[in-house]
Scaffold this motif. Structure first.
Motif, PDB file in Angstrom:
ATOM      1  N   GLN A 195      -0.376  -0.882   0.146  1.00 54.81           N
ATOM      2  CA  GLN A 195      -1.781  -0.476   0.418  1.00 54.81           C
ATOM      3  C   GLN A 195      -2.474  -0.645  -0.864  1.00 54.81           C
ATOM      4  O   GLN A 195      -3.825  -1.053  -0.988  1.00 54.81           O
ATOM      5  CB  GLN A 195      -2.112   0.865   1.172  1.00 54.81           C
ATOM      6  CG  GLN A 195      -3.484   1.110   1.359  1.00 54.81           C
ATOM      7  CD  GLN A 195      -3.798   2.265   2.003  1.00 54.81           C
ATOM      8  OE1 GLN A 195      -2.770   3.145   2.277  1.00 54.81           O
ATOM      9  NE2 GLN A 195      -4.842   2.731   2.189  1.00 54.81           N
ATOM     10  N   GLN A 214       9.876   2.832   5.657  1.00 53.62           N
ATOM     11  CA  GLN A 214       8.688   1.817   5.798  1.00 53.62           C
ATOM     12  C   GLN A 214       7.429   2.563   5.304  1.00 53.62           C
ATOM     13  O   GLN A 214       6.474   1.822   4.757  1.00 53.62           O
ATOM     14  CB  GLN A 214       8.601   1.314   7.030  1.00 53.62           C
ATOM     15  CG  GLN A 214       7.627   0.384   7.321  1.00 53.62           C
ATOM     16  CD  GLN A 214       7.771  -0.860   6.429  1.00 53.62           C
ATOM     17  OE1 GLN A 214       8.994  -1.357   6.109  1.00 53.62           O
ATOM     18  NE2 GLN A 214       6.798  -1.478   6.074  1.00 53.62           N
ATOM     19  N   ASP A 269       4.654   1.309   2.614  1.00 51.57           N
ATOM     20  CA  ASP A 269       3.088   0.915   3.094  1.00 51.57           C
ATOM     21  C   ASP A 269       2.022   1.451   2.110  1.00 51.57           C
ATOM     22  O   ASP A 269       1.310   0.850   1.892  1.00 51.57           O
ATOM     23  CB  ASP A 269       3.094   1.394   4.379  1.00 51.57           C
ATOM     24  CG  ASP A 269       3.910   0.650   5.549  1.00 51.57           C
ATOM     25  OD1 ASP A 269       4.229  -0.296   5.241  1.00 51.57           O
ATOM     26  OD2 ASP A 269       4.071   1.165   6.708  1.00 51.57           O
TER      27      ASP A 269
END
Length: 418
Positions: free
Chosen positions: A412, A404, A408
């Motif tokens: 972003q 994860q 992420d």
């Protein structure tokens, strides 16, 4: 037939044998030209050079150049094979067209031919005092040229088959093709729009292959002669099959068979795509190199990252060339030409990388950064396509990235693309 003949002649310069042949003709001409110095009024005042001195130099050249030329061919073939295996077979033509290698091989063969012809002429007493002096100077010049060429070629052949050099050549060829397209986006014809779309008779071609060249001048003359308009349905790079039309006319009446034949002959169709008239092909080749680098057998994400950078440069150059270009001039007002779709360029460039690199976090991050840079370019549709492919790449990453935190990081950067 005329269009295909002219196109074939223009393509001869890309053949590996063409430049050596030209150098051989120059070598023979130079060896025979030296004899004209005997006819000059001051030929008797030139320094006297013995035929034995020249023969010694020519013998050295003739005995060494054939071996050097054979060595050059072997080295070139090894580099060609390496480039095809490390990059993609579609990049082979770029390596084959390397000018330094062709110049080197041509120089070696030309020097060999010059020495043989000159030795035969010397043995027959073909030269007088002036001719011997000129031949001596020519021999020294060729000797110096061969040495300089060999040194330059050795430096080039060391890099020719490397993957980085192949990528540079592919990027350069793609950039030149894109810039050429920006200067004449509709090949001098009228831009295709919804309003000027033609729905008349469709002309087909029996050949199966890729459109390599379209003779716009021949089509314009034909349209003016028979008073009709036509729309190009198969621009350069399009794959043709018997069920795919090449042009659409503005009339519902079937044209004469002779007109159909002339239209068909204005299209050059081959088994492979080319870089010159097909900007998308260079993009496809670069994407193939990246896809091969991302395969489990190679596992080289660094190469894919390098090519992503190449795509950012290419799209930036595309925008720059478009900004400098004024409104395209319409030379062929009876021919409607479709525009090169920006969406197709993006699909060719980024879909293979996003698909094969979805499970590699560094590739996903670099892709999103590339889309962020491209989205800032001031060009119609650029921001839309960058956002579309950013979303697609992110969706693929969600299915492939197991951690994860890695996902992420990709999300972003993707969230910054507005």
């Amino acid at each position: 037939m005329k269009t295909r003949f002219i196109h074939s002649v223009l393509q001869l310069r890309k053949r590996l044998w063409f430049k050596p042949l030209v150098y051989c003709l120059i070598a023979v001409s130079a060896a025979l030209f030296a004899q004209f110095a005997d006819r000059l009024p001051f030929s008797k005042e030139l320094p006297e050079i013995t035929s034995g001195t020249i023969e010694t130099l020519l013998t050295i050249i003739s005995s060494s150049m054939l071996a050097v030329a054979t060595f050059a061919v072997g080295s070139m073939l090894s580099s060609y094979s390496s480039a095809s295996q490390a990059a993609t077979p579609r990049a082979f033509t770029l390596v084959l067209e390397d000018d330094v290698s062709k110049t080197a091989l041509s120089s070696f063969i030309g020097a060999f031919i010059f020495s043989i012809v000159s030795i035969v002429a010397l043995k027959t007493g073909f030269y007088g005092r002036g001719g011997l002096f000129v031949l001596f100077m020519l021999t020294l010049t060729i000797f110096a040229w061969v040495i300089l060429t060999f040194v330059r070629w050795v430096d080039n052949i060391a890099r020719l088959g490397r993957l980085g050099t192949t990528i540079e050549k592919a990027e350069r060829a793609t950039r030149q093709s894109l810039e050429k397209h920006q200067k004449a986006p509709f090949m001098g014809g009228v831009e295709h729009t919804v309003k000027n779309t033609l729905h008349g008779v469709k002309i087909y071609c029996d050949e199966v292959g890729y459109v390599q060249y379209v003779n716009m001048h021949a089509l314009q003359d034909l349209a003016e002669e028979h008073d009709f308009r036509l729309m190009i349905a198969a621009p350069a790079g399009r794959f043709l099959a018997p069920d795919r039309p090449i042009v659409v006319l503005d009339t519902l009446d079937p044209p004469d068979p002779d007109i159909v034949t002339e239209i068909q002959e204005a299209f050059v169709i081959g088994a492979n795509r080319t870089f010159d008239e097909d900007p998308r092909f260079g993009v496809v080749v670069l994407a193939e190199i990246a896809a091969r680098a991302l395969s489990p057998a190679v596992n080289d994400p660094g190469t894919a990252i390098v090519i992503i950078g190449s795509f950012v440069r290419l799209f930036a150059k595309w925008v720059e060339a478009g900004a400098q270009q004024e409104k395209p001039e319409v030379t062929y007002n009876r021919i409607i030409v479709p525009a090169l779709e920006l969406a197709e360029l993006f699909d060719d460039a980024f879909t293979p990388i996003a698909r094969d690199g979805a499970g590699t976090v560094e590739v996903g991050i670099r892709l999103q950064k590339a889309f962020l840079s491209i989205s800032a370019l001031d060009y119609p549709g650029m921001n839309v396509e960058a956002r579309r492919h950013s979303r697609l790449a992110l969706e693929r990453a969600k299915h492939k990235l197991p951690i994860q935190e890695d996902l992420d990081r990709v999300e972003q950067i993707a969230s910054q693309i507005g």
